[in-house]
Design an enzyme around this catalytic site. Structure first.
Site, PDB file in Angstrom:
ATOM      1  N   ASP A  61      52.679 -21.883  -2.871  1.00 56.64           N
ATOM      2  CA  ASP A  61      51.439 -21.244  -3.346  1.00 56.64           C
ATOM      3  C   ASP A  61      51.741 -19.897  -4.001  1.00 56.64           C
ATOM      4  O   ASP A  61      51.128 -18.887  -3.673  1.00 56.64           O
ATOM      5  CB  ASP A  61      50.481 -21.063  -2.161  1.00 56.64           C
ATOM      6  CG  ASP A  61      49.039 -20.781  -2.609  1.00 56.64           C
ATOM      7  OD1 ASP A  61      48.735 -20.974  -3.809  1.00 56.64           O
ATOM      8  OD2 ASP A  61      48.227 -20.375  -1.764  1.00 56.64           O
ATOM      9  N   MET A  62      52.684 -19.904  -4.953  1.00 53.34           N
ATOM     10  CA  MET A  62      53.046 -18.654  -5.650  1.00 53.34           C
ATOM     11  C   MET A  62      51.992 -18.356  -6.711  1.00 53.34           C
ATOM     12  O   MET A  62      52.237 -18.462  -7.913  1.00 53.34           O
ATOM     13  CB  MET A  62      54.424 -18.800  -6.298  1.00 53.34           C
ATOM     14  CG  MET A  62      55.558 -18.946  -5.300  1.00 53.34           C
ATOM     15  SD  MET A  62      56.107 -17.383  -4.596  1.00 53.34           S
ATOM     16  CE  MET A  62      57.176 -16.778  -5.861  1.00 53.34           C
TER      17      MET A  62
END
Length: 354
Positions: free
Chosen positions: A215-216
């Site tokens: 979840d960058m």
């Protein structure tokens, strides 16, 4: 999908008492921080030290082994020079505490952690340059290659075959498509899923896999200004989607979210890709799937965001993607795979000599 009662809704008073009780920290200031399914408070103590009190939703709180591995990964990366949050031990030396709390709909058990606050602003709030985005891509690859050395007997909890946010599960969106009824965007989402099934799914088995952050996003990367309008990454947040999955998914998630608030969204892909490939080169199959993977993440974010917004009308966070994501998805689909990829790959090639 998650039911309504999973999300914690502590009052600032409850959070203040909890922090004192568990950590012996007396809070002088408290404010809420945005969060998707958990609850985060920014707290300041008498010494002016800042922390984030994180109360995880009751569903994810059930998997304590998983949270332990996430905490271990953060600490491991921190030791290797990655600016992750460090977790403060409770007065009894625990890195997390399972607390039974009643938020107004019956007592539920929530995992509570206190983390060091990392200064800076999110990428979403910052005028980042393409050079900054190159470094974000590069750091993501450094994180994922570093995680290859993570040792724990419990790494199998990161096998995330049923996670709705994994990009291998784009077709699961179909189960919630009715929230888009009457919206022309529904046709675009259906078309993306159809293309994904025929063009991406057959290739997934050949993709390289490992532990990824998962979840960058532009809300999970904190940057601080340095010079000449550039920024450096001063924090990587939220390891709750840490999973064993395909590396190309990490790249696609980054490109999708970094485009959202960027005034020149088409310039994002090449910069992020070049940064990533300076550490880990994608295969031809992975590169060929990038366009549909990026669109797949935008579809996930828009559909699940709208679904959750109907469940939690007070949480504006769910519609974060909707604002610019709707237009972005429509524009990218209109441009088509060939033109978008040509732009990304041409831009990426220009970075190789910098």
């Amino acid at each position: 999908m998650m039911a309504v009662e999973h999300r914690p809704t502590l009052t600032p008073q409850q959070a203040t008492e909890l922090t004192l009780q568990l950590y012996g920290v007396t809070i002088t200031e408290i404010s809420t921080l945005p969060s998707y399914m958990d609850q985060n408070f920014l707290v300041v103590d008498k010494e002016d030290s800042k922390y984030v009190l994180k109360i995880m939703n009751s569903k994810d709180s059930k998997n304590t082994t998983r949270i332990e591995v996430q905490t271990l990964a953060m600490s491991f990366l921190h030791q290797h020079g990655v600016p992750t949050q460090t977790v403060m031990p409770t007065t009894t030396g625990q890195l997390m505490s399972m607390e039974e709390i009643d938020c107004g709909h019956g007592a539920q058990t929530y995992c509570v952690r206190l983390m060091i606050y990392l200064p800076g602003k999110t990428v979403a709030e910052s005028p980042v340059t393409v050079q900054d985005l190159y470094h974000v891509g590069e750091l993501a690859a450094v994180i994922d290659t570093t995680l290859q050395q993570l040792v724990s007997p419990n790494l199998d909890v990161l096998q995330n075959n049923d996670n709705i946010w994994s990009l291998s599960n784009v077709p699961l969106i179909e189960g919630n498509l009715s929230v888009m009824d009457g919206d022309p965007l529904q046709e675009v989402v259906k078309a993306v899923i159809k293309q994904y099934k025929s063009h991406v799914m057959p290739k997934i088995a050949s993709f390289h896999k490992g532990i990824i952050h998962g979840d960058m996003s532009d809300l999970n990367i904190i940057v601080t200004p340095v010079d000449n309008g550039r920024h450096e990454v001063s924090g990587v947040l939220d390891f709750s989607l840490l999973m064993i999955d395909c590396y190309v998914f990490e790249v696609a998630v980054m490109i999708a979210y970094m485009m959202l608030e960027n005034p020149s969204p088409l310039d994002v892909g090449g910069a992020v890709l070049a940064g990533w490939e300076s550490i880990m080169v994608l295969s031809d199959e992975e590169r060929d799937s990038l366009f549909l993977l990026v669109l797949g993440r935008l579809c996930q974010s828009l559909v699940y965001g709208r679904y959750n917004a109907t469940k939690y009308p007070n949480n504006k966070y769910f519609l974060t993607t909707a604002k610019s994501g709707t237009l972005l998805l429509t524009e990218l689909w209109k441009m088509g795979k060939k033109d978008v990829e040509r732009k990304w790959f041409t831009d990426a090639a220009t970075f190789s000599d910098k």
